[in-house]
Design an enzyme around this catalytic site. Structure first.
Site: not given
Ligand code: ACK
Length: 828
Positions: A466, A585
């Site tokens: 993702i 941050d």
């Molecule tokens: O904006 P996004 O879809 O949300 O893209 C970033 C990507 O991973 C890189 O950080 C997604 N992300 C990070 N942690 C999570 C989480 N716990 N659940 C869903 N998406 C996540 C984040």
């Protein structure tokens, strides 16, 4: 010219010197039969070469037919009568090889059956791989094998003063080249490799084992006067444990690392500390040095044989610095780091000192216990077996507590107070959980396993990628723990080929996240460290990061929904600040949002927090800071506190209400720093409730102590949510402050005589011509400009800090050179 020629030429016996394949190089000239007058019938243009093997030189009389033919040799070039006249020699060279040879030597024979031939030279040789030293092993001269494709495996012998577990090997090819070295020798302890030899370590240097690459200087406080030393001796009064490696410095006792504060009174402070964990002998006593803060020149030293002391004779309400060191037979260890404690003020009742909190806490506890005992007594009369679980269990706790406390006349003598200790300068009170910096662990792996559950990789199903994090991909997937239902998770992976530091930093985030437990903080499920890839598994947030989500859904939410998001973030931040954790941050990109629009704070890290944030820029002081989100004091002198997190929270509020707009739009970081320092603030986003904008402005107070605390922000937002009509008053369109007020204009209020002068004053002189061309030739005309609010979304306009959002102001959006220009209003 006669028929049936059969002339033999025989060599003497040639020893093959152990070679089983020999090479014969022949140089000869041969006359072209056509150039011979007449006798073509008998003339030949070839000759034959033979050999005969024997162990000694008695084979000269063997018969022709006992010779073995090597080949018939023809000439590439033959000469003629003319060549003879010109004295040109056309020399042919032919090489043949023979093998395998089985005896000690051989004869060669050349048979001429009618050729006009001159055999100029015969060279007989064999090939060998010449002696060589490779990887500190000596490989001897090796004669190549009998077969032209054979590789001979040869063992090397270690050069002087070198050793090996298994002898190194190389392979000698038929062409006499060394190929494929395997294994190596190492210079033994006390010797190092130089120019393919092992040289002795000089006095003052040592090498402890063959595996060490070179001689090293003796570690601090150790010496050797010998050559070829395998270790160094400790100087007098310095020691090394038997279990310590020889590379370790010799030391006196190691410093004390933790000093705890005990009872604090107005004239005294009680201290306790732990014995150093590497004391190098029995500790004879401790020396306590202390002085009043900023008065280091006059200090006092006292001694103690125990690991605690009460220092008295101190001034009330004063801060003192303490340092402690231990003494053993080896002498004094280093002083501990400085510990700073403050005495109580004269009037304890009036004190707000945190050291009083336990007194209050204990008093409250005693009160609650007494109340519980009374209730227990009242209920016990009518108690039945099933109905009174609550009362009887309460009693079970209450009685012992009461008895135990009876002996204490004053609450502040509660032994609980002894348990008070410090982490990162935060007083850790009983019952209040405090964030522990994983850096305080010597072994970062220990921190991870203390705060994060180890998950077996087989419990995780990775479904899709993702996103990309600093350390590797972020994936979504499912986690199925034994005895639990499968549920969706996010999985951060550590890319292959990571360094030890990257692994530490990566897992550092889990060590931090694992300490938190709050509905608005991203929840850590666990880590995978025992197999690869290393992973951090967290709850899955369906809507991803907040900034992207808001941009995708511009204008789609009610104000109450937006405030609900902000309330969640503030609540998570309150929890973090209560834990003593400063985020540094906080930004919408670091908030995750789930399908129920619950926002959770994420992105925790150690030093790397800011390193993987593309928004973070280097400051002149060398730090990396996300300028647009960071409070001025944190940018200027790295003063990161919960109050600087509050500033960032104000920016997050602005991002949320403007649906993911970039704070300060395309202004450069330098301009942002300058504008904020001059007192300018972001204007209200479109359609922003006045109460929210006011809260933003409060978060952006220059004086960090004047900013609201997170618990106040949570209360304020709760109030707004409970009373939605309070959100109806928007920062109205005409008063939505979107320009800079030039209150500090060098020319003074209303002093501009021309548009050009005004533009120069606001450093926009380059636009004068464009203004004129568009008919804004007088200040009056400029003042009449009304706004086309859609012409330029996201105006580069700031509001002067402190100006109320309802103050009358002027705004203007004009497209200049295809971008939104930075306009400042003349004080008309
Ligand atoms: O904006 P996004 O879809 O949300 O893209 C970033 C990507 O991973 C890189 O950080 C997604 N992300 C990070 N942690 C999570 C989480 N716990 N659940 C869903 N998406 C996540 C984040």
């Amino acid at each position: 010219m006669e028929q049936n020629q059969n002339n033999w030429l025989l060599t003497s016996w040639i020893s093959n010197e152990g070679a089983s394949r020999i090479f014969i190089e022949l140089k000869f000239t041969l006359r072209d039969c056509n150039s011979l007058p007449g006798g073509l019938g008998t003339c030949k243009e070839t000759f034959n070469v033979y050999y005969f093997e024997s162990d000694d030189a008695d084979g000269r009389n063997v018969k022709e037919n006992q010779y073995i033919k090597i080949d018939t040799i023809a000439a590439d070039e033959s000469f003629t009568e003319l060549d003879l006249g010109d004295r040109v020699m056309k020399l042919n060279t032919e090489i043949r090889d023979v093998g395998p040879l089985t005896k000690k030597g051989f004869y060669l024979a050349f048979q001429d059956v009618g050729a006009c031939i001159a055999l100029v030279s015969v060279r007989v040789y064999y090939k060998k791989c010449p002696s060589v030293i490779r990887n500190l092993a000596l490989f001897p001269d090796t004669i190549t094998g009998a077969d032209s494709s054979q590789l001979l495996e040869v063992s090397g012998s270690c050069v002087n003063h070198s050793v090996t577990d298994e002898p190194p090997k190389m392979h000698c090819s038929a062409e006499g080249e060394w190929l494929v070295p395997i294994g190596k020798c190492m210079c033994k302890a006390g010797y190092e490799e130089k120019n393919s030899t092992c040289q002795v370590c000089r006095p003052g240097f040592f090498k402890a084992s063959p595996q060490s690459p070179s001689c090293s200087k003796c570690p601090p406080h150790s010496y050797t006067h010998e050559e070829a030393s395998t270790s160094c001796l400790c100087e007098e009064h310095y020691f090394r444990r038997e279990s310590d490696p020889p590379t370790m410095a010799c030391t006196t006792p190691s410093p004390i690392s933790i000093v705890k504060k005990g009872k604090i009174a107005k004239n005294s402070i009680s201290l306790s500390w732990q014995e150093p964990d590497r004391p190098n002998g029995i500790i004879l006593e401790y020396e306590i040095k202390y002085f009043e803060k900023d008065q280091e020149t006059s200090y006092t030293i006292i001694k103690s044989k125990e690991t605690k002391i009460t220092v008295d004779g101190l001034k009330p309400a004063s801060t003192y610095i303490f340092q402690i060191r231990a003494r053993t037979a080896a002498g004094y260890g280093g002083f501990s780091r400085r510990f700073e404690f403050e005495t109580s003020p004269v009037s304890v009742a009036a004190s707000s000192d945190q050291s009083q909190i336990p007194i209050i806490a204990v008093s409250v506890t005693v009160g609650v216990i007494l109340l519980a005992v009374v209730i227990g007594f009242l209920l016990s009369g009518s108690c039945c077996d099933h109905g009174c679980g609550w009362a009887s269990s309460l009693r079970a706790v209450a009685y012992p507590s009461l008895i135990w406390r009876c002996g204490y006349s004053k609450a502040k003598q509660d032994p609980e107070e002894e348990k008070m200790h410090f982490h990162n300068g935060h007083i850790k009170l009983p019952g209040v959980r405090t964030y522990i910096d994983p850096h305080t662990y010597e072994d970062p792996n220990q921190a991870v396993h203390e705060f994060a559950k180890e998950i077996e990789a087989s419990c995780i199903t990775i479904e899709r990628v993702i996103g990309a994090g600093e350390f590797g991909e972020v994936c979504s997937g499912r986690l199925k723990l034994p005895g639990k239902r499968e549920f969706p998770v996010a999985i951060k992976t550590l890319k292959v080929g990571y360094t030890e530091k990257q692994r530490r930093d990566f897992l550092g985030e889990a060590s931090i996240m694992g300490q938190f437990d709050h509905p608005n903080i991203i929840h850590l499920e666990g880590v995978v460290t025992k197999s690869k890839p290393v992973m951090i598994v967290t709850e899955y947030m369906e809507n991803g990061s907040l900034d992207t989500f808001l941009k995708k859904n511009d204008g789609q939410f009610t104000v109450i929904q937006l405030v609900g998001m902000l309330r969640g973030i503030a609540s998570g931040m309150k929890y973090l600040s209560d834990m003593g954790y400063v985020h540094r941050d906080l930004a919408a990109r670091n908030i995750l949002i789930n399908s129920n629009l619950v926002c959770k704070v994420s992105d925790f890290g150690l030093s790397r927090v800011l390193e993987d944030d593309p928004e973070a820029a280097y400051t002149t002081r060398g730090g990396k800071i996300p300028i647009r989100w960071t409070a001025p004091e944190a940018i200027a002198f790295r003063k990161f506190t919960s109050a600087s997190d509050v500033w960032s929270y104000g920016i997050v509020m602005w991002e949320v209400v403007s649906y993911g707009e970039r704070p300060y739009w395309e202004m450069t970081n330098q301009d942002v720093i300058k504008a904020v320092e001059e007192g300018y603030r972001l204007p209200s986003p479109m359609d922003c409730p006045a109460a929210l904008y006011q809260l933003m402005l409060d978060c952006w107070q220059k004086d960090r102590n004047s900013r609201p605390k997170f618990d106040e922000i949570v209360s304020m937002l709760d109030k707004l949510i409970r009373n939605p009509s309070s959100l109806k008053t928007l920062v109205n369109a005409s008063s939505r402050v979107s320009n800079l007020l030039v209150e500090h204009s060098p020319l003074g209020s209303g002093a501009y005589r021309s548009v050009g002068e005004w533009l120069e004053a606001i450093k926009m002189g380059r636009y004068t011509e464009i203004f004129m061309e568009n008919g804004y030739s007088s200040m009056d005309a400029v003042a009449q400009v009304t706004l086309d609010s859609n012409s330029c979304k996201g105006m580069n306009h700031l509001v002067k800090g402190g100006a109320s959002p309802t103050s009358p102001c002027f705004r203007m959006d004009i497209r200049l050179e295809g971008s939104c220009a930075d306009w400042r209003r003349p004080a008309l």
